[in-house]
Enzyme design. Sequence first.
Site, PDB file in Angstrom:
ATOM      1  CG  HIS A   1      31.896  45.031  41.105  1.00 31.77           C
ATOM      2  ND1 HIS A   1      32.570  44.514  42.171  1.00 31.77           N
ATOM      3  CD2 HIS A   1      32.517  46.189  40.800  1.00 31.77           C
ATOM      4  CE1 HIS A   1      33.557  45.315  42.518  1.00 31.77           C
ATOM      5  NE2 HIS A   1      33.540  46.348  41.687  1.00 31.77           N
TER       6      HIS A   1
ATOM      7  CD  GLU B   1      39.518  47.170  38.069  1.00 30.29           C
ATOM      8  OE1 GLU B   1      38.390  47.674  38.238  1.00 30.29           O
ATOM      9  OE2 GLU B   1      40.069  46.427  38.889  1.00 30.29           O
TER      10      GLU B   1
ATOM     11  NE  ARG C   1      35.880  52.726  38.940  1.00 26.89           N
ATOM     12  CZ  ARG C   1      36.652  51.656  39.176  1.00 26.89           C
ATOM     13  NH1 ARG C   1      37.011  51.352  40.411  1.00 26.89           N
ATOM     14  NH2 ARG C   1      37.051  50.882  38.188  1.00 26.89           N
TER      15      ARG C   1
ATOM     16  NE  ARG D   1      35.013  48.576  37.820  1.00 27.54           N
ATOM     17  CZ  ARG D   1      33.959  49.147  38.364  1.00 27.54           C
ATOM     18  NH1 ARG D   1      32.891  49.416  37.645  1.00 27.54           N
ATOM     19  NH2 ARG D   1      33.949  49.464  39.643  1.00 27.54           N
TER      20      ARG D   1
END
Length: 150
Positions: A139, A109, A120, A124
């Site tokens: 997420h 990831e 963050r 992703r």
Amino acid sequence: MVVLVAVVAVMSLTRTQPVARGTGPAQAARPSATTPRSASPTNASPTAGRTDPSTGLVWVAESALPPQARDTLVAIRAGGPFRYPRNDGVTYGNRERLLPARASDYYKEYTVVTPGSPDRGPRRIVSGHAGELFYTGDHYASFARIRVGA
């Protein structure tokens, strides 16, 4: 007969998605267990809603990804550097089981910077050992398969 059709049409237009018990506003927006695996992740438009036959996930064109996701792809291809070196390039466990089942160390990831986020953020990119790429803007609640070069 016409009245029955009208009633059914109105009911389908006004029907709302039930919210699971015990969820707050943040969880209410998350897909339910009945949400298809191919649901489009936040911040990315699928390519005409077509799905990848090998994963069942919608395709998203690389060019339709947020600019920060395209920056992350450049870093992945270059082997770094990454903005979050302790978190990027680490094993993604696929606990949600939305990606195809593979060996436990198959997926990696990488963070996609979320402007304005104090951490963050939720976005992703996940890469597979064979080079396949996936994007999630929520997420890991949903994924899209990235159509590279499109």
